[in-house]
Each structure stands twice: as C-alpha cells, then as structure tokens.
Design a protein around this motif. Structure first.
Motif, PDB file in Angstrom:
ATOM      1  N   GLY A  73       0.842  -1.192   0.000  1.00 54.04           N
ATOM      2  CA  GLY A  73       0.000   0.000   0.000  1.00 54.04           C
ATOM      3  C   GLY A  73       0.879   1.245   0.000  1.00 54.04           C
ATOM      4  O   GLY A  73       1.926   1.271   0.658  1.00 54.04           O
ATOM      5  N   VAL A  74       0.466   2.244  -0.746  1.00 54.14           N
ATOM      6  CA  VAL A  74       1.182   3.526  -0.777  1.00 54.14           C
ATOM      7  C   VAL A  74       0.313   4.515  -0.016  1.00 54.14           C
ATOM      8  O   VAL A  74      -0.762   4.897  -0.473  1.00 54.14           O
ATOM      9  N   GLU A  75       0.766   4.898   1.166  1.00 53.74           N
ATOM     10  CA  GLU A  75      -0.082   5.743   2.008  1.00 53.74           C
ATOM     11  C   GLU A  75       0.747   6.366   3.127  1.00 53.74           C
ATOM     12  O   GLU A  75       1.752   5.790   3.564  1.00 53.74           O
ATOM     13  N   LEU A  76       0.312   7.511   3.578  1.00 50.09           N
ATOM     14  CA  LEU A  76       0.909   8.116   4.772  1.00 50.09           C
ATOM     15  C   LEU A  76       0.317   7.400   5.978  1.00 50.09           C
ATOM     16  O   LEU A  76      -0.900   7.382   6.154  1.00 50.09           O
ATOM     17  N   LEU A  97      -2.842   2.077  -4.655  1.00 51.91           N
ATOM     18  CA  LEU A  97      -2.873   3.532  -4.508  1.00 51.91           C
ATOM     19  C   LEU A  97      -4.242   3.991  -4.026  1.00 51.91           C
ATOM     20  O   LEU A  97      -5.268   3.420  -4.409  1.00 51.91           O
ATOM     21  N   GLY A  98      -4.245   5.031  -3.218  1.00 52.39           N
ATOM     22  CA  GLY A  98      -5.491   5.497  -2.625  1.00 52.39           C
ATOM     23  C   GLY A  98      -6.255   6.468  -3.518  1.00 52.39           C
ATOM     24  O   GLY A  98      -5.730   7.005  -4.494  1.00 52.39           O
ATOM     25  N   ASN A  99      -7.490   6.667  -3.149  1.00 50.23           N
ATOM     26  CA  ASN A  99      -8.356   7.672  -3.791  1.00 50.23           C
ATOM     27  C   ASN A  99      -7.785   9.069  -3.509  1.00 50.23           C
ATOM     28  O   ASN A  99      -7.256   9.327  -2.425  1.00 50.23           O
ATOM     29  N   GLU A 100      -7.933   9.961  -4.476  1.00 52.05           N
ATOM     30  CA  GLU A 100      -7.363  11.300  -4.347  1.00 52.05           C
ATOM     31  C   GLU A 100      -7.945  12.079  -3.176  1.00 52.05           C
ATOM     32  O   GLU A 100      -7.307  12.988  -2.653  1.00 52.05           O
ATOM     33  N   GLY A 101      -9.126  11.760  -2.760  1.00 53.84           N
ATOM     34  CA  GLY A 101      -9.727  12.480  -1.638  1.00 53.84           C
ATOM     35  C   GLY A 101      -9.698  11.710  -0.329  1.00 53.84           C
ATOM     36  O   GLY A 101      -9.444  12.273   0.739  1.00 53.84           O
ATOM     37  N   GLU A 102      -9.920  10.423  -0.407  1.00 59.30           N
ATOM     38  CA  GLU A 102     -10.122   9.624   0.807  1.00 59.30           C
ATOM     39  C   GLU A 102      -8.953   8.707   1.155  1.00 59.30           C
ATOM     40  O   GLU A 102      -8.957   8.077   2.214  1.00 59.30           O
ATOM     41  N   GLY A 103      -7.998   8.572   0.249  1.00 59.46           N
ATOM     42  CA  GLY A 103      -6.904   7.628   0.488  1.00 59.46           C
ATOM     43  C   GLY A 103      -7.344   6.183   0.240  1.00 59.46           C
ATOM     44  O   GLY A 103      -8.345   5.928  -0.440  1.00 59.46           O
ATOM     45  N   ILE A 104      -6.612   5.234   0.809  1.00 62.32           N
ATOM     46  CA  ILE A 104      -6.965   3.818   0.676  1.00 62.32           C
ATOM     47  C   ILE A 104      -8.113   3.528   1.644  1.00 62.32           C
ATOM     48  O   ILE A 104      -8.014   3.841   2.829  1.00 62.32           O
ATOM     49  N   GLU A 117       5.554   4.900   2.740  1.00 59.95           N
ATOM     50  CA  GLU A 117       5.275   6.340   2.811  1.00 59.95           C
ATOM     51  C   GLU A 117       6.433   7.106   2.189  1.00 59.95           C
ATOM     52  O   GLU A 117       7.593   6.752   2.392  1.00 59.95           O
ATOM     53  N   ILE A 118       6.108   8.131   1.450  1.00 54.75           N
ATOM     54  CA  ILE A 118       7.135   8.989   0.866  1.00 54.75           C
ATOM     55  C   ILE A 118       7.279  10.211   1.762  1.00 54.75           C
ATOM     56  O   ILE A 118       6.322  10.986   1.911  1.00 54.75           O
ATOM     57  N   PRO A 119       8.426  10.365   2.396  1.00 52.23           N
ATOM     58  CA  PRO A 119       8.599  11.482   3.339  1.00 52.23           C
ATOM     59  C   PRO A 119       8.400  12.830   2.649  1.00 52.23           C
ATOM     60  O   PRO A 119       8.753  13.004   1.482  1.00 52.23           O
ATOM     61  N   MET A 120       7.839  13.769   3.392  1.00 49.15           N
ATOM     62  CA  MET A 120       7.595  15.113   2.868  1.00 49.15           C
ATOM     63  C   MET A 120       8.052  16.128   3.913  1.00 49.15           C
ATOM     64  O   MET A 120       7.844  15.915   5.109  1.00 49.15           O
ATOM     65  N   VAL A 121       8.651  17.214   3.465  1.00 49.47           N
ATOM     66  CA  VAL A 121       9.076  18.249   4.403  1.00 49.47           C
ATOM     67  C   VAL A 121       8.386  19.589   4.128  1.00 49.47           C
ATOM     68  O   VAL A 121       8.631  20.560   4.813  1.00 49.47           O
ATOM     69  N   LEU A 125      -0.104  18.396   2.490  1.00 52.01           N
ATOM     70  CA  LEU A 125      -0.433  17.229   3.307  1.00 52.01           C
ATOM     71  C   LEU A 125      -0.120  15.921   2.600  1.00 52.01           C
ATOM     72  O   LEU A 125       0.071  14.884   3.244  1.00 52.01           O
ATOM     73  N   SER A 126      -0.091  15.952   1.280  1.00 53.20           N
ATOM     74  CA  SER A 126       0.182  14.724   0.535  1.00 53.20           C
ATOM     75  C   SER A 126       0.655  15.084  -0.868  1.00 53.20           C
ATOM     76  O   SER A 126       0.525  16.218  -1.316  1.00 53.20           O
ATOM     77  N   LEU A 127       1.184  14.064  -1.549  1.00 57.18           N
ATOM     78  CA  LEU A 127       1.600  14.210  -2.941  1.00 57.18           C
ATOM     79  C   LEU A 127       0.437  13.871  -3.865  1.00 57.18           C
ATOM     80  O   LEU A 127      -0.524  13.212  -3.452  1.00 57.18           O
ATOM     81  N   ASN A 128       0.561  14.261  -5.104  1.00 57.22           N
ATOM     82  CA  ASN A 128      -0.365  13.762  -6.124  1.00 57.22           C
ATOM     83  C   ASN A 128      -0.215  12.244  -6.197  1.00 57.22           C
ATOM     84  O   ASN A 128       0.889  11.708  -6.133  1.00 57.22           O
ATOM     85  N   VAL A 129      -1.318  11.550  -6.374  1.00 56.56           N
ATOM     86  CA  VAL A 129      -1.289  10.082  -6.337  1.00 56.56           C
ATOM     87  C   VAL A 129      -0.437   9.486  -7.462  1.00 56.56           C
ATOM     88  O   VAL A 129       0.236   8.465  -7.264  1.00 56.56           O
ATOM     89  N   ALA A 130      -0.426  10.115  -8.611  1.00 59.01           N
ATOM     90  CA  ALA A 130       0.381   9.580  -9.718  1.00 59.01           C
ATOM     91  C   ALA A 130       1.870   9.797  -9.461  1.00 59.01           C
ATOM     92  O   ALA A 130       2.701   8.963  -9.835  1.00 59.01           O
TER      93      ALA A 130
HETATM   94  C1  SAM Z   1      -3.940  12.949  -2.392  1.00 57.28           C
HETATM   95  S1  SAM Z   1      -3.562  11.506  -1.537  1.00 57.28           S
HETATM   96  C2  SAM Z   1      -4.938  11.223  -0.444  1.00 57.28           C
HETATM   97  C3  SAM Z   1      -5.059  12.237   0.615  1.00 57.28           C
HETATM   98  C4  SAM Z   1      -6.247  11.964   1.520  1.00 57.28           C
HETATM   99  N1  SAM Z   1      -6.804  13.211   1.860  1.00 57.28           N
HETATM  100  C5  SAM Z   1      -5.852  11.214   2.753  1.00 57.28           C
HETATM  101  O1  SAM Z   1      -5.832  11.814   3.817  1.00 57.28           O
HETATM  102  O2  SAM Z   1      -5.568  10.021   2.685  1.00 57.28           O
HETATM  103  C6  SAM Z   1      -3.914  10.248  -2.693  1.00 57.28           C
HETATM  104  C7  SAM Z   1      -3.047   9.050  -2.578  1.00 57.28           C
HETATM  105  O3  SAM Z   1      -1.730   9.367  -2.963  1.00 57.28           O
HETATM  106  C8  SAM Z   1      -0.809   8.563  -2.269  1.00 57.28           C
HETATM  107  N2  SAM Z   1       0.090   9.449  -1.524  1.00 57.28           N
HETATM  108  C9  SAM Z   1       0.113  10.793  -1.585  1.00 57.28           C
HETATM  109  N3  SAM Z   1       1.124  11.284  -0.875  1.00 57.28           N
HETATM  110  C10 SAM Z   1       1.761  10.228  -0.318  1.00 57.28           C
HETATM  111  C11 SAM Z   1       2.923  10.089   0.499  1.00 57.28           C
HETATM  112  N4  SAM Z   1       3.620  11.161   0.914  1.00 57.28           N
HETATM  113  N5  SAM Z   1       3.313   8.856   0.853  1.00 57.28           N
HETATM  114  C12 SAM Z   1       2.627   7.775   0.428  1.00 57.28           C
HETATM  115  N6  SAM Z   1       1.511   7.849  -0.359  1.00 57.28           N
HETATM  116  C13 SAM Z   1       1.108   9.057  -0.738  1.00 57.28           C
HETATM  117  C14 SAM Z   1      -1.633   7.635  -1.404  1.00 57.28           C
HETATM  118  O4  SAM Z   1      -1.887   6.441  -2.119  1.00 57.28           O
HETATM  119  C15 SAM Z   1      -2.910   8.423  -1.214  1.00 57.28           C
HETATM  120  O5  SAM Z   1      -3.988   7.618  -0.870  1.00 57.28           O
END
Ligand code: SAM
Length: 144
Positions: A73-76, A97-104, A117-121, A125-130
C-alpha cells in the motif's frame, strides 16, 4: 502492477499508465465506463499497454494476495516503511494507490502486506497520487 483501484481524476490514470510502461508494470483499474474514456484520452504510448480491469477491486485484491502476490500500500501512515528503505520487489507485487480524496479505504487496509510512505518536508499534506505511485514503482522496479 500499479493498482489505483478507487480513482477520482482521469489525468492521474494517464500519468500512471506511462510510468507503468517505463518500469515494465501493468495497470489495474476498476471496470467502469469513465475509466475507459480516461485511459483512451491519457494513453500517449505508441504500443498497446498492459491494463487489467477488475469489477470488484477488494475481491480481486484478496484473491491476488491469497495466491501469493505481495501487496504494497502507498499511504501516509504511522507504521509505514519510508520509501528509501523499501527494497526492490523480488516477486509479483501489487502497488495499491489510494483515492485522491479519501486515500486507501479502511476495508482494504487488512489486505496490505506493507505500507510505504514517501517522506515530505513541505507544507502540503500529501503528494499527487500519480507522483507517489510513480516513485514507488521505480523503487520496486530497482530502477532508482
Ligand atoms: C492525495 S492523496 C490522499 C489524501 C487523503 N486526503 C488522505 O488523507 O488520505 C492520494 C493518494 O496518494 C498517495 N500518496 C500521496 N502522498 C503520499 C505520500 N507522501 N506517501 C505515500 N503515499 C502518498 C496515497 O496512495 C494516497 O492515498
């Protein structure tokens, strides 16, 4: 395999399709009419691409896992592995990969063997899913 199983925006499917082609992976999408239009629009590849359509994503994921495929799973998440510590895949692997709004979705979480998880500084709050999916696909493919 890259598995955006609950996609929201068509543009992300086209981007993931190109990354899949680059790393030698297939794309797995839910079987829905709008997805076909999105793939047709976003597919800029010259060759036919490898795309699997699944009618029931959760059932498909459970069956794949039961058959021995690794599910990443790719998720924070608090218990996630950082991308830099993720080894290259040694067997058939699905990248969820998770939904753009709700995640997995919560009911898919028990089907994940590992969460990365892909670290972010920055301040987002998150990266684009692609983008997130592409980074993980490259790492698992051993091409980074
Ligand atoms: C825009 S994000 C979802 C954000 C959503 N609001 C949430 O809180 O889960 C869409 C998807 O991109 C992936 N994603 C985005 N940033 C990520 C990160 N820093 N590390 C791992 N996955 C990430 C995950 O699969 C996530 O479900």
């Amino acid at each position: 395999m890259a598995a955006p199983l609950w996609p929201k925006y068509d543009v992300n499917l086209g981007t993931l399709l190109r990354t899949c082609d680059a790393v030698g992976a297939c794309l797995v999408v839910p079987r829905k009419p709008w997805i076909e239009a999105a793939l047709a629009k976003g597919n800029t590849l010259r060759q036919p691409s490898c795309v699997h359509r699944v009618p029931r994503p959760l059932d498909w994921l459970a069956a794949q896992r039961a058959g021995g495929t690794a599910v990443v799973g790719v998720e924070l998440a608090d218990d996630a592995v950082r991308l830099g510590d993720l080894p290259a895949a040694r067997k058939r692997t699905i990248v969820v990969l998770g939904n753009e709004g709700e995640g997995i979705p919560a009911d898919a979480l028990p089907l994940l063997d590992t969460v990365v998880e892909i670290p972010m500084v920055g301040t987002g709050l998150s990266l684009n899913v692609a983008v997130a999916g592409s980074l993980v696909l490259y790492k698992l493919a051993g091409l980074l």
